[in-house]
Design a protein around this motif. Structure first.
Motif, mmCIF file in Angstrom:
data_model
loop_
_atom_site.group_PDB
_atom_site.id
_atom_site.type_symbol
_atom_site.label_atom_id
_atom_site.label_comp_id
_atom_site.label_asym_id
_atom_site.label_seq_id
_atom_site.Cartn_x
_atom_site.Cartn_y
_atom_site.Cartn_z
ATOM 1 N N VAL A 60 1.943 14.304 -5.517
ATOM 2 C CA VAL A 60 0.590 13.749 -5.480
ATOM 3 C C VAL A 60 0.130 13.543 -4.038
ATOM 4 C CG1 VAL A 60 -0.813 11.708 -6.021
ATOM 5 C CG2 VAL A 60 0.721 12.661 -7.749
ATOM 6 N N ILE A 61 0.989 12.947 -3.224
ATOM 7 C CA ILE A 61 0.645 12.662 -1.828
ATOM 8 C C ILE A 61 0.378 13.944 -1.047
ATOM 9 C CG2 ILE A 61 1.583 11.781 0.351
ATOM 10 C CD1 ILE A 61 0.536 9.612 -1.470
ATOM 11 N N ASN A 62 1.128 14.997 -1.362
ATOM 12 C CA ASN A 62 0.997 16.259 -0.633
ATOM 13 C C ASN A 62 0.087 17.264 -1.334
ATOM 14 O OD1 ASN A 62 2.873 15.529 1.485
ATOM 15 N ND2 ASN A 62 4.506 15.764 -0.015
ATOM 16 N N SER A 63 -0.669 16.788 -2.311
ATOM 17 C CA SER A 63 -1.545 17.687 -3.060
ATOM 18 C C SER A 63 -2.804 18.028 -2.257
ATOM 19 C CB SER A 63 -1.948 17.044 -4.397
ATOM 20 O OG SER A 63 -2.806 15.939 -4.159
ATOM 21 N N GLN A 64 -3.587 18.932 -2.783
ATOM 22 C CA GLN A 64 -4.824 19.365 -2.131
ATOM 23 C C GLN A 64 -5.934 18.325 -2.184
ATOM 24 O OE1 GLN A 64 -6.739 22.545 -4.327
ATOM 25 N NE2 GLN A 64 -5.932 21.786 -6.280
ATOM 26 N N TYR A 65 -5.709 17.244 -2.918
ATOM 27 C CA TYR A 65 -6.768 16.254 -3.115
ATOM 28 C C TYR A 65 -6.834 15.219 -1.991
ATOM 29 C CZ TYR A 65 -7.014 18.355 -7.691
ATOM 30 O OH TYR A 65 -7.156 19.258 -8.715
ATOM 31 N N LYS A 66 -5.949 15.316 -1.009
ATOM 32 C CA LYS A 66 -5.990 14.484 0.199
ATOM 33 C C LYS A 66 -6.006 12.990 -0.128
ATOM 34 C CE LYS A 66 -8.365 18.074 2.852
ATOM 35 N NZ LYS A 66 -9.564 18.425 3.660
ATOM 36 N N VAL A 67 -5.018 12.577 -0.902
ATOM 37 C CA VAL A 67 -4.874 11.164 -1.250
ATOM 38 C C VAL A 67 -4.512 10.379 0.006
ATOM 39 C CG1 VAL A 67 -3.538 9.510 -2.605
ATOM 40 C CG2 VAL A 67 -4.193 11.710 -3.602
ATOM 41 N N ASP A 68 -5.115 9.217 0.175
ATOM 42 C CA ASP A 68 -4.877 8.377 1.352
ATOM 43 C C ASP A 68 -3.425 7.880 1.363
ATOM 44 O OD1 ASP A 68 -5.058 6.743 3.552
ATOM 45 O OD2 ASP A 68 -6.191 5.162 2.543
ATOM 46 N N LYS A 69 -2.647 8.391 2.318
ATOM 47 C CA LYS A 69 -1.230 8.018 2.402
ATOM 48 C C LYS A 69 -1.053 6.595 2.921
ATOM 49 C CE LYS A 69 0.223 12.807 3.251
ATOM 50 N NZ LYS A 69 0.945 13.727 4.163
ATOM 51 N N ASN A 70 -2.022 6.101 3.680
ATOM 52 C CA ASN A 70 -1.894 4.765 4.279
ATOM 53 C C ASN A 70 -1.892 3.657 3.222
ATOM 54 O OD1 ASN A 70 -1.884 5.800 6.939
ATOM 55 N ND2 ASN A 70 -4.131 5.921 6.924
ATOM 56 N N TYR A 71 -2.447 3.946 2.048
ATOM 57 C CA TYR A 71 -2.462 2.946 0.980
ATOM 58 C C TYR A 71 -1.043 2.644 0.514
ATOM 59 C CZ TYR A 71 -3.609 0.739 -3.498
ATOM 60 O OH TYR A 71 -3.698 -0.136 -4.558
ATOM 61 N N PHE A 72 -0.181 3.647 0.557
ATOM 62 C CA PHE A 72 1.221 3.476 0.148
ATOM 63 C C PHE A 72 2.064 3.274 1.405
ATOM 64 C CE2 PHE A 72 -0.943 6.114 -2.980
ATOM 65 C CZ PHE A 72 -0.665 5.429 -4.148
ATOM 66 N N SER A 73 1.954 2.079 1.978
ATOM 67 C CA SER A 73 2.612 1.792 3.251
ATOM 68 C C SER A 73 4.037 1.279 3.040
ATOM 69 C CB SER A 73 1.793 0.762 4.034
ATOM 70 O OG SER A 73 1.636 -0.422 3.266
ATOM 71 N N GLY A 74 4.758 1.146 4.169
ATOM 72 C CA GLY A 74 6.127 0.642 4.120
ATOM 73 C C GLY A 74 7.140 1.753 3.978
#
Length: 200
Positions: free
Chosen positions: A83-97
């Motif tokens: 999901v994180i590496n998908s083409q939809y460019k999900v905000d990775k910063n939301y899943f921090s830590g």
């Protein structure tokens, strides 16, 4: 204490009961409001198989099994990575830590349900931003449709969208109404017990 005596005591102590219910309910709502408000995006998928079998019951059970399997797979780290590496460019910063914290947050972001004997998977995404929730929902559906073979051994499995991702107009988490009603019910039970044990 007889029942009639207890009813009379409740009438005398009704102000105490109301006070306890109001205080507990207000505290619960206030605590709920300290949590981030999240919007929900829901969609539904249907798992089907192209087989030569004519046994409808066996096919239904197989679809149900695959639906349950894929619904659980969505919570996995492998699925999260896709999901994180998908083409939809999900905000990775939301899943921090660290990675462990990311997975825990992912498992709170996504919720799956299966309808018994149907092969239907309901996908719910919860996020503080509607746009991000939609991105994640689209990514999850895309992976389940096009890459489901990575998670099972079948070759004739098809997954189709029966309900496109639909966003809520208002935040759905925390559920203030449900939390408030639950708190009020528990406070009522506590107050009745308290008055019964300590009538004075």
């Amino acid at each position: 204490m007889e029942f009639n005596d207890f009813l009379g005591l409740l009438r005398l102590k009704k102000q105490t009961i109301i006070t306890i219910i109001l205080v507990v309910t207000m505290m619960t709502v206030l605590v709920s409001l300290t949590q981030p408000l999240k919007y929900g995006v829901s969609s539904r998928l249907l798992v089907t198989q192209n087989t030569d079998t004519t046994d409808a019951y066996s096919l239904s059970r197989s679809n149900e099994y695959l639906g349950g399997l894929l619904a659980e797979v969505v919570y996995s780290g492998s699925f999260y990575d896709q999901v994180i590496n998908s083409q939809y460019k999900v905000d990775k910063n939301y899943f921090s830590g660290d990675y462990g914290k990311q997975i825990k947050k992912w498992q709170k972001t996504v919720e799956t349900k299966t309808k018994q004997d149907t092969g239907i998977i309901e996908i719910n995404i919860y996020h503080t931003q509607v746009s991000e929730a939609k991105k994640i929902a689209l990514a999850v559906n895309d992976i389940l449709i096009n890459k489901n073979q990575d998670y099972h051994g079948g070759n004739n499995v098809e997954i189709n969208i029966i309900d496109q991702p639909l966003a809520s107009n208002y935040p759905v988490k925390p559920n203030l109404i449900f939390n408030g009603l639950t708190a009020a019910a528990l406070a009522l039970l506590f107050s009745l017990f308290y008055i019964y044990i300590f009538p004075e």
